[in-house]
Write a protein that holds these residues in place. Structure first.
Motif, mmCIF file in Angstrom:
data_model
loop_
_atom_site.group_PDB
_atom_site.id
_atom_site.type_symbol
_atom_site.label_atom_id
_atom_site.label_comp_id
_atom_site.label_asym_id
_atom_site.label_seq_id
_atom_site.Cartn_x
_atom_site.Cartn_y
_atom_site.Cartn_z
ATOM 1 N N ALA A 38 0.836 -1.145 0.060
ATOM 2 C CA ALA A 38 -0.297 0.051 -0.087
ATOM 3 C C ALA A 38 0.893 1.372 -0.064
ATOM 4 O O ALA A 38 0.636 2.372 -0.477
ATOM 5 N N ALA A 39 2.080 1.340 0.686
ATOM 6 C CA ALA A 39 2.989 2.275 0.772
ATOM 7 C C ALA A 39 3.174 3.066 -0.704
ATOM 8 O O ALA A 39 3.496 4.114 -0.644
ATOM 9 N N ILE A 40 3.155 2.107 -1.730
ATOM 10 C CA ILE A 40 3.730 2.583 -2.977
ATOM 11 C C ILE A 40 2.847 3.702 -3.488
ATOM 12 O O ILE A 40 3.000 4.371 -4.293
ATOM 13 N N GLY A 41 1.488 3.365 -2.959
ATOM 14 C CA GLY A 41 0.390 4.744 -3.788
ATOM 15 C C GLY A 41 0.533 5.865 -3.251
ATOM 16 O O GLY A 41 0.881 6.933 -4.116
ATOM 17 N N PRO A 42 0.761 6.160 -1.947
ATOM 18 C CA PRO A 42 1.230 7.908 -1.608
ATOM 19 C C PRO A 42 2.675 8.067 -2.184
ATOM 20 O O PRO A 42 2.779 9.371 -2.688
ATOM 21 N N ALA A 43 3.379 7.347 -2.097
ATOM 22 C CA ALA A 43 4.998 7.362 -2.554
ATOM 23 C C ALA A 43 4.789 7.680 -4.273
ATOM 24 O O ALA A 43 5.500 8.615 -4.448
ATOM 25 N N GLU A 44 4.067 6.985 -4.692
ATOM 26 C CA GLU A 44 4.007 7.420 -6.198
ATOM 27 C C GLU A 44 3.348 8.541 -6.682
ATOM 28 O O GLU A 44 3.750 9.298 -7.575
ATOM 29 N N THR A 45 2.337 8.797 -5.989
ATOM 30 C CA THR A 45 1.554 10.257 -6.035
ATOM 31 C C THR A 45 2.573 11.222 -5.859
ATOM 32 O O THR A 45 2.486 12.250 -6.498
ATOM 33 N N ILE A 46 3.401 11.393 -4.950
ATOM 34 C CA ILE A 46 4.392 12.252 -4.480
ATOM 35 C C ILE A 46 5.482 12.388 -5.592
ATOM 36 O O ILE A 46 5.867 13.487 -6.320
ATOM 37 N N LEU A 47 5.847 11.115 -6.327
ATOM 38 C CA LEU A 47 6.850 11.109 -7.280
ATOM 39 C C LEU A 47 6.350 11.622 -8.618
ATOM 40 O O LEU A 47 6.963 12.459 -9.272
ATOM 41 N N LYS A 48 5.148 11.210 -8.808
ATOM 42 C CA LYS A 48 4.519 11.492 -9.972
ATOM 43 C C LYS A 48 3.940 13.040 -10.205
ATOM 44 O O LYS A 48 4.112 13.559 -11.288
ATOM 45 N N THR A 49 3.560 13.829 -8.922
ATOM 46 C CA THR A 49 2.918 14.810 -8.847
ATOM 47 C C THR A 49 3.889 16.058 -8.256
ATOM 48 O O THR A 49 3.600 17.269 -9.232
ATOM 49 N N TYR A 50 4.610 15.657 -7.582
ATOM 50 C CA TYR A 50 5.517 16.957 -7.222
ATOM 51 C C TYR A 50 7.149 16.844 -7.497
ATOM 52 O O TYR A 50 7.880 17.747 -7.709
ATOM 53 N N ILE A 51 7.499 15.631 -7.420
ATOM 54 C CA ILE A 51 9.047 15.448 -7.836
ATOM 55 C C ILE A 51 9.535 15.235 -9.303
ATOM 56 O O ILE A 51 10.474 15.955 -9.689
#
Length: 509
Positions: free
Chosen positions: A55-68
């Motif tokens: 599950a942790a990859i969900g918010p981690a991917e959101t951060i990578l895809k949208t912000y970083i």
């Protein structure tokens, strides 16, 4: 010189004992209730660490895809789909390969290896680094695939061992199915909610200016559960059911197994495929709730809603755990599927009205998710481990059913966007509700398959099936003398000899 306290220190046992000769010698044992029940949770609760890592990859991917790294994830890049799908691919490989390892080498060895894999690649995922943005993403994709192997391997290893441990003679027959559910699916559901909550807390701590720390620590904390779990698993023994029914020293008669169990295996696999395939709309409706509730959505609100939506699963799994022993897994699953279909139809039929009242929408949606856990969420693993096959091939049979389910999830991520487009596209009535009409209809199909093709489970169902399986093998000319572990055979022979000696001694009196 012998000190006055020497004897006292020597009598203290700091090592918890689980398995066949469980005791409560120390504080950990007494407080956590380790022993026979502790063995069940040590076997099955690895799904907590697996669920967190998944599950942790969900918010981690959101951060990578949208912000970083927004440019690296922009179309036509496949990075977004690869980050999520490679985990599924690894899980399928792990479920299939560790099914064999679990049956032929042992449940304990397979569990320890899976725990080590999850620990190592959770750490490496957090430390993903390469030349430039794409190099870092490529490293994360590779580590997610390898992590998925460990996550997938837990299904035919840990979950199967937990199921077998519930049939120990010291476990109440009215709690066998409940303990399995609490040790497996309930742990999984808690992990999903906690993964989002951990990421949200880290965001509060570090803020928007340090998102690299947020996503890396979110993934890195996945090493904590397997680290503790490894200690208790080292103290475990193989389940008693496995010791008696294993074919680790014999040839597994696959053709005879297929002839006897193929119908039940196909039924469980199809229902698992459908369940995982229709979970895709859940994400669609969660985004609708977020969009309707918060017009100016931020990363904080996105993570908060993700935590809440994942929390909706928990009441369902807890309530389902306490009714499964009374209804039986078969009828509990049918009840959950039919209720889920009902709320899915309500949500689709009253879509326009519910959009105007987001609180009502969220309640109906929560009930929809909760009944999914009362039904297939709690009971698919239970049926796959206890109703489909014998101990000798249980890991492989369970692994096949679970892998087919994950294939359904993988296919769903690609088929549903096309279905939505053909129904009018996202934002239209047909596009937003059509997938739930389909999903609710398939839930009824799953309920029908379960009713006609899957047997209900009694207490000690695995032990009874192993006896029937031995008789079936002997009727078909298979030599069953090599089944079971050698030490178990020796124990049985010793007990038989003791009984004979006692009878002879009494005859002399």
């Amino acid at each position: 010189m012998k000190m006055p306290w020497s004897k006292k220190v020597q009598e203290i046992n700091l090592e918890p004992t689980t398995g066949d000769d469980a005791t409560a010698n120390n504080v950990v044992e007494r407080k956590l209730g380790l022993g026979k029940i502790g063995t069940i949770f040590a076997s099955g609760s690895a799904l907590f660490s697996d669920g967190y890592a998944n599950a942790a990859i969900g918010p981690a991917e959101t951060i990578l895809k949208t912000y970083i790294y927004p440019e690296a994830f922009a179309a036509p890049s496949q990075n977004s789909s690869l980050v999520s799908s490679m985990g599924f691919a690894g899980m399928v490989l792990g479920q299939l390969s560790f099914g064999y390892v679990s049956d032929k080498i042992g449940r304990k060895f397979a569990m320890l290896l899976c725990t080590a894999i999850v620990f190592v690649f959770s750490a490496l995922s957090a430390a993903s680094k390469g030349p430039g943005a794409q190099g870092t993403i490529n490293a994360l994709i590779a580590y997610r695939f390898l992590l998925g192997i460990g996550i997938g391997g837990e299904y035919p290893a840990g979950s199967v061992a937990a199921a077998e441990s519930t049939e120990d003679s010291s476990i109440s027959k009215n709690k066998q199915q409940r303990l399995f559910v609490l040790a497996t699916n309930t742990m999984l559901d808690f992990a999903f909610a906690i993964a989002y909550f951990v990421c949200l807390v880290l965001l509060w701590i570090f803020g928007m200016n340090h998102l690299n720390a947020v996503w890396r620590i979110t993934l890195g904390l996945g090493v904590v559960p397997p680290m503790f779990l490894m200690y208790f698993r080292l103290k475990m023994h193989e389940p008693e059911v496995y010791k008696k029914g294993t074919m680790r020293n014999a040839r597994i008669p696959y053709w005879l197994i297929i002839k006897r169990y193929w119908v039940k295996l196909a039924a469980v696999s199809i229902t698992w495929f459908i369940y995982d395939w229709i979970t895709y709309p859940f994400g669609i409706y969660s985004s609708i709730i977020t969009a309707e509730a918060v017009t100016d959505s931020t990363l904080y609100t996105s993570l908060g809603w993700g935590c809440l939506i994942n929390f909706f699963y928990i009441p369902g799994t807890l309530v389902g755990a306490f009714i499964v022993d009374y209804l039986g897994p078969k009828y509990c699953m049918i009840f959950g599927l039919l209720m889920q279909a009902l709320f899915g139809f309500i949500m689709s039929g009253t879509y326009e009205l519910l959009k105007k009242h987001v609180a009502g929408f969220a309640i109906i949606y929560a009930l929809f998710l909760a009944f999914g856990e009362v039904g297939p969420g709690n009971n698919l693993g239970l049926l796959a481990s206890k109703a489909v096959g014998p101990t000798a091939a249980r890991g492989q049979i369970y692994g096949i059913a679970a892998a087919i389910g994950k294939v359904g999830a993988f296919i769903g991520t690609y088929t549903f966007p096309n279905i939505i487009a053909n129904l009018g596209g996202s934002g239209t009535y047909g596009g937003d509700t059509g997938v739930f009409w389909i999903g609710s209809g398939l839930a009824i199909v799953s309920a029908a398959i379960t009713f006609f093709f899957i047997p209900n489970i009694r207490a000690d169902a695995m032990r009874d099936e192993d006896i029937a399986f031995r008789e079936y093998l002997e009727e078909n000319g298979y030599d069953t003398s090599h089944m079971g572990m050698k030490d178990q055979t020796h124990t049985i022979d010793s007990e038989a000899a003791t009984v004979t000696e006692n009878v002879e001694d009494k005859s002399k009196l």
